[in-house]
Write a protein that holds these residues in place. Structure first.
Motif, PDB file in Angstrom:
ATOM      1  N   ASN A 237       0.825  -1.210   0.000  1.00  0.00           N
ATOM      2  CA  ASN A 237       0.000   0.000   0.000  1.00  0.00           C
ATOM      3  C   ASN A 237       0.859   1.259   0.000  1.00  0.00           C
ATOM      4  N   LYS A 238       1.936   1.210  -0.822  1.00  0.00           N
ATOM      5  CA  LYS A 238       2.881   2.328  -0.881  1.00  0.00           C
ATOM      6  C   LYS A 238       2.835   2.940  -2.274  1.00  0.00           C
ATOM      7  N   LYS A 239       2.576   4.260  -2.351  1.00  0.00           N
ATOM      8  CA  LYS A 239       2.471   4.928  -3.640  1.00  0.00           C
ATOM      9  C   LYS A 239       3.715   5.779  -3.900  1.00  0.00           C
ATOM     10  N   VAL A 240       4.471   5.383  -4.896  1.00  0.00           N
ATOM     11  CA  VAL A 240       5.661   6.139  -5.307  1.00  0.00           C
ATOM     12  C   VAL A 240       5.710   6.143  -6.838  1.00  0.00           C
ATOM     13  N   ILE A 241       6.540   7.009  -7.381  1.00  0.00           N
ATOM     14  CA  ILE A 241       6.749   7.062  -8.832  1.00  0.00           C
ATOM     15  C   ILE A 241       7.623   5.872  -9.240  1.00  0.00           C
ATOM     16  N   VAL A 242       7.192   5.137 -10.272  1.00  0.00           N
ATOM     17  CA  VAL A 242       7.976   4.017 -10.809  1.00  0.00           C
ATOM     18  C   VAL A 242       8.241   4.270 -12.292  1.00  0.00           C
ATOM     19  N   GLU A 259      -0.271   2.856 -12.881  1.00  0.00           N
ATOM     20  CA  GLU A 259       0.538   2.046 -11.954  1.00  0.00           C
ATOM     21  C   GLU A 259       2.021   2.383 -12.074  1.00  0.00           C
ATOM     22  N   MET A 260       2.448   2.760 -13.279  1.00  0.00           N
ATOM     23  CA  MET A 260       3.807   3.253 -13.510  1.00  0.00           C
ATOM     24  C   MET A 260       3.710   4.682 -14.017  1.00  0.00           C
ATOM     25  N   ALA A 261       4.726   5.470 -13.697  1.00  0.00           N
ATOM     26  CA  ALA A 261       4.716   6.867 -14.152  1.00  0.00           C
ATOM     27  C   ALA A 261       5.195   6.982 -15.592  1.00  0.00           C
TER      28      ALA A 261
END
Length: 301
Positions: A237-242, A259-261
């Protein structure tokens, strides 16, 4: 005495047959319309696309192509090359499992007067007639700059590296660090290898989340690792730029779904096509460029 004479005749006949086969094989290699292609793995959509591009171009130009899978194993890679040499190929296209180890495989081809073209990853310490690849350094830099732009120049980042020793790993990492190193408020908090593999990307990402949970961006050296990281991040449940690299279909879908940037898109089908196109030129005695670049682009939502 009769038995000895018969045995001698059999031995001489065998020597003659072997000699004829060797001569025939050499002739086949020199004037062959058969191209050999050895790929590091076919357990990756990127290299499947490369294979398909090569096969399509070979059919279009009227050449036979035999494609073998090294399964990311340098020993298997050499065995594949030896097999293709015996099949009488006129030229070898190879995507190295490892940029250093591949020298052994390429030497096998060169010892049999078979020219070699490398694709995507370079070969260290051995000459080839041409190398076809995207500018991996530029692509890594594009990824780093995109992340900094998205985060306003402040970032704690994780880097998922490819196979240690592969030129793509080295070059993509170099470009990324050229973009982000030495900047105030920018730090790479973890940098670990996941071998260009989706499952390993997931496993390594899970470990990083546990050990170093404070980060806001991930750059993976390929899309497979990026997609594995996305799965681990979602579970936590971690939202970061991928940001990934290659532009394969699953990654483009992940970008479109949010889901991916982004993904730095290569064109593996074009790489395969260009490899065959230039292989045919070499077989016809034409000169080709030593370095043949394939354009990159960034895919973002």
């Amino acid at each position: 005495m009769k038995k000895l004479t018969k045995l001698l005749a059999t031995v001489l006949a065998l020597i003659f047959v072997v000699g004829m086969f060797a001569g025939c094989n050499k002739k086949t290699a020199e004037g062959s319309k058969k191209i050999g292609m050895v790929l590091s793995t076919l357990n990756n959509p990127f290299f499947v696309s490369m294979k398909e591009g090569a096969e399509k171009k070979a059919k279009e130009l009227g050449y036979e192509i035999v494609v073998l899978d090294s399964q990311n194993d340098a020993a298997k890679e050499r065995s594949n090359v030896e097999d293709l040499v015996q099949q009488g190929i006129g030229l070898l296209i190879i995507n190295p499992t490892d940029s250093d180890a591949v020298a052994n495989s390429i030497t096998v081809a060169k010892d049999n007067n078979i020219p070699v073209i490398t694709v995507d990853r370079q070969a260290n310490g051995v000459e080839v007639v041409a190398h076809i690849a995207s500018d991996n350094v530029a692509g890594g830099k594009m990824a780093g700059e995109f992340i900094l732009e998205q985060l306003g120049g402040k970032a704690k980042m994780v880097e998922l590296q490819g196979i240690p020793g592969a030129s793509a790993t080295r070059d993509r990492g170099k470009g990324f660090h050229d973009a982000v190193d030495g900047k105030t408020d920018v730090k790479v908090v973890a940098s670990q290898a996941a071998d260009f593999d989706r499952q390993k990307g997931l496993n390594v990402m899970e470990n990083i989340i546990q050990a170093t949970p404070d980060f806001d961006a991930v750059f993976a050296h390929n899309d497979e690792m990026a997609l594995g990281a996305v799965k681990a991040l979602k579970a936590a449940n971690k939202k970061v730029i991928v940001v990934g690299f290659d532009g394969n279909d699953d990654a483009v879908t992940a970008v479109n779904n949010g889901e991916m940037a982004a993904t730095i898109a290569q064109q593996p089908d074009l790489m395969g096509s260009l490899a065959v196109e230039n292989a045919v030129k070499v077989l016809k005695g034409e000169t080709v460029e030593k370095s043949i670049p394939v354009e990159l682009k960034i895919i973002k939502k």
